[in-house]
Design a protein around this motif. Structure first.
Motif, PDB file in Angstrom:
ATOM      1  N   GLN A 230       0.718  -1.156   0.115  1.00 11.93           N
ATOM      2  CA  GLN A 230       0.049  -0.039   0.062  1.00 11.93           C
ATOM      3  C   GLN A 230       0.871   1.187  -0.020  1.00 11.93           C
ATOM      4  O   GLN A 230       0.477   2.220  -0.463  1.00 11.93           O
TER       5      GLN A 230
ATOM      6  N   LEU B 253       2.118  -8.236  -1.204  1.00  9.17           N
ATOM      7  CA  LEU B 253       0.729  -8.276  -0.638  1.00  9.17           C
ATOM      8  C   LEU B 253       0.371  -9.825  -0.233  1.00  9.17           C
ATOM      9  O   LEU B 253      -0.199 -10.060   0.781  1.00  9.17           O
TER      10      LEU B 253
ATOM     11  N   HIS C  15      -5.086  -7.440  -7.368  1.00 10.40           N
ATOM     12  CA  HIS C  15      -5.056  -6.296  -6.478  1.00 10.40           C
ATOM     13  C   HIS C  15      -3.909  -5.304  -6.590  1.00 10.40           C
ATOM     14  O   HIS C  15      -4.049  -3.980  -6.345  1.00 10.40           O
TER      15      HIS C  15
END
Length: 605
Positions: A502, A542, A553
């Motif tokens: 992130q 991730l 994602h």
């Protein structure tokens, strides 16, 4: 930055450009060595154990753009180095034996010069910095940095007065605490000076008395010597009329007359006659003086006793007061001069009261300055609370609030009378607790990042390095941390070592540390990722794998961060939305693709 033989890294180059650069990699790949290398360039203590096994030395090289008229360039020139067209070369070499060397601007320099320069260039924030943030002293520094010139001017004046006040206080306490010893020393000096004054020795007096004593003690020997000399000169015993025919003066005069008579036949003899006349005059004068000396010689036992008594007094003074007895009376007089000066220092004459008065006056000035500092700090604390609260809301802590408590005491410390305590209420309804007890690792990371964002406008350091400050957080909070780091990177070069996808998704440039293990030698290199490589690396971060779901994602994270960048900054900031592409299907090796020409001054390249 170029790293060789440091830890698991054999040889790696890190192209650090403007904006936000993220460094990722598997655990143990060597991400920490990147921060270690930066620390070496910053002049931190070197650990020989960091040298790669089997190699003789580790080398870290950094190229940094700096203003040629700035403080860094000036310090570099003082150290004998050069700044080449705005680029400064720093090199740190660490041998396996523990020896460390530094080069600044192409010239060898003490490691301390690196530390001085790095203060203006790079700020590293990691877990140890979070620990420092827990200390009250560091929290006070944070508040003062935020307050800026309002506090800085009064604080500089306060610290100057404080240094003088401490010196006077120490001197006053010393004088007061050693008054008995000083009184005893003064009394001994007075007694000594009184004795010297009573004897009243004169310069060179001991030499003159010694000569007189020898003369009086050997009168008969002297008389005999004078009589013999007088008779030899004149042919008469001492006290005669000096007209004897057998004396030296008569014989020389006879020689003069003979030479003078023959001088009519040879001028050379006239010259000899003149010289003989001169000798005759000298002998006559010498005979007269010897006769006078003989008449002055008198035995004087009383005078001899007086001289010997005086010499005994002087010898006693020399033994007691002269530092070097061979100096005689001169040593006594030198001691007396020093003792008189020391006695002036020891005699109080109101000195204790004078010191107390000066100390109290300075204390009054300090308290006035400390009061002004307290007022300014409280005003800054209120503003800092509001600014940090706003940042914490953006970091997924909307209910958290920071209180900056300024406690004013009575003691005058080097930073004033204030102590500062940062209190965190992590959620609504929670009582504020000190950061040292009330914040988890993740919360502390976000608080520190919020402070950095708030302080970004006041911190002149152009490059900030964050070493896993996102540890202990995830999910939405991790996204917000990445977003804040990206915003901070608009005005500051930011380098982040992270394990969170992130955060990495917001990078302008993504570097990964790659480890290969053939079973015997572990090596690491650094590669810069293209679009495809970033998706692959984000997917690994991730889920630990490159599954289709993880890749989807990862692509979503990248697209979301790019869309935010375009929306927030417009067309003026598109590097994140249009990254340089390498060959499809993998990362681009570092060094094969050129860095952007956009190089901000004062930033690591």
């Amino acid at each position: 930055m170029h790293i060789r033989s440091l830890g698991v890294i054999r040889d790696a180059r890190l192209p650090l450009g403007p904006g936000l650069t993220v460094i990722s990699g598997e655990t143990g790949a060597g991400k920490t060595m990147v921060v270690t290398g930066l620390g070496l360039l910053m002049g931190e203590r070197a650990d020989a154990g960091a040298v790669r096994a089997g190699d003789d030395a580790a080398v870290v090289e950094g190229r940094i753009q700096v203003p040629e008229d700035g403080a860094v360039a000036a310090r570099t020139r003082e150290a004998g180095g050069e700044v080449d067209e705005g680029e400064l070369l720093l090199v740190r070499t660490l041998s396996a034996t523990g020896r460390s060397r530094a080069h600044v601007g192409g010239r060898s320099a003490p490691v301390g010069v690196l530390a001085e320069i790095s203060e203006h260039l790079i700020a590293v924030h990691g877990q140890t910095d979070q620990l420092r943030l827990r200390s009250g002293a560091q929290q006070l520094r944070v508040l003062d940095a935020f307050a800026g010139a309002v506090v800085a001017k009064d604080l500089a004046e306060y610290q100057q007065v404080h240094a003088r006040w401490r010196t006077l206080s120490a001197e006053h306490d010393h004088v007061a605490g050693h008054s008995a010893e000083r009184a005893r020393e003064a009394e001994l000096l007075r007694l000594g000076l009184e004795e010297v004054e009573r004897v009243d020795p004169q310069p060179e007096e001991d030499v003159a008395l010694r000569e007189e004593s020898d003369r009086l003690a050997h009168v008969e020997v002297l008389r005999e010597a004078v009589s013999t000399a007088h008779e030899a000169l004149t042919g008469e015993a001492s006290g005669g009329d000096g007209s004897g025919e057998g004396g030296a003066d008569a014989r020389v005069d006879s020689a003069r007359r003979a030479l003078s008579q023959a001088g009519d036949h040879d001028p050379a003899l006239s010259g000899f006659a003149a010289r003989a006349g001169e000798v005759s005059y000298l002998l006559a004068d010498l005979a007269t003086e010897v006769a006078a000396y003989a008449q002055s010689l008198e035995a004087d036992p009383l005078r001899l006793a007086v001289v010997q008594e005086r010499r005994a007094l002087l010898t006693s003074l020399v033994r007691r007061y002269a530092t070097d007895p061979s100096e005689g009376v001169a040593g006594v007089l030198r001691w007396a001069g020093g003792a008189a000066e020391r006695l002036l220092d020891l005699d109080d004459d109101g000195r204790l009261e004078t010191l107390a008065k000066e100390r109290d006056e300075l204390e009054g000035q300090l308290r006035a300055l400390a009061a002004r500092l307290s007022v300014a700090r409280r005003a800054a604390a209120s503003t800092l609370e509001e600014r940090v609260a706003s940042e914490l809301t953006a970091l997924a802590m909307p209910s958290a609030r920071i209180e900056v408590a300024v406690h004013t005491g009575h003691d005058l410390g080097p930073w004033g009378c204030d102590s500062v305590e940062l209190l965190l209420a992590a959620h609504s309804g929670a009582a504020p607790r000190p950061l040292s007890r009330g914040a988890s690792g993740g919360e502390l990371s976000r608080v520190m990042l919020a402070l950095e964002v708030v302080l970004a406008g006041t911190d002149p350091v152009p490059t900030m390095v964050f070493d896993e400050v996102d540890a202990g957080v995830g999910g939405r909070a991790a996204v917000e941390i990445g977003r804040r780091l990206a915003r901070l990177a608009r005005t500051t070069q930011v380098v982040v070592v992270t394990h969170l996808a992130q955060v990495a998704a917001f990078a302008d440039s993504h570097l990964t540390v790659v480890k290969t293990d053939d079973g015997s030698v572990t090596e690491s290199g650094v590669v810069r990722l293209d679009d495809e490589g970033r998706v692959t690396e984000l997917a690994r971060m991730l889920s630990g794998s490159g599954s289709g779901t993880a890749r989807a994602h990862a692509e979503e994270l990248l697209n979301s961060s790019r869309a935010e960048a375009v929306q927030e900054t417009g067309a003026g900031r598109t590097s994140r939305s249009r990254p340089a592409r390498a060959a499809r299907g993998g990362p681009a090796p570092v060094g094969r693709s050129s860095t952007a020409a956009r190089k901000p001054r004062g930033r690591a390249t």
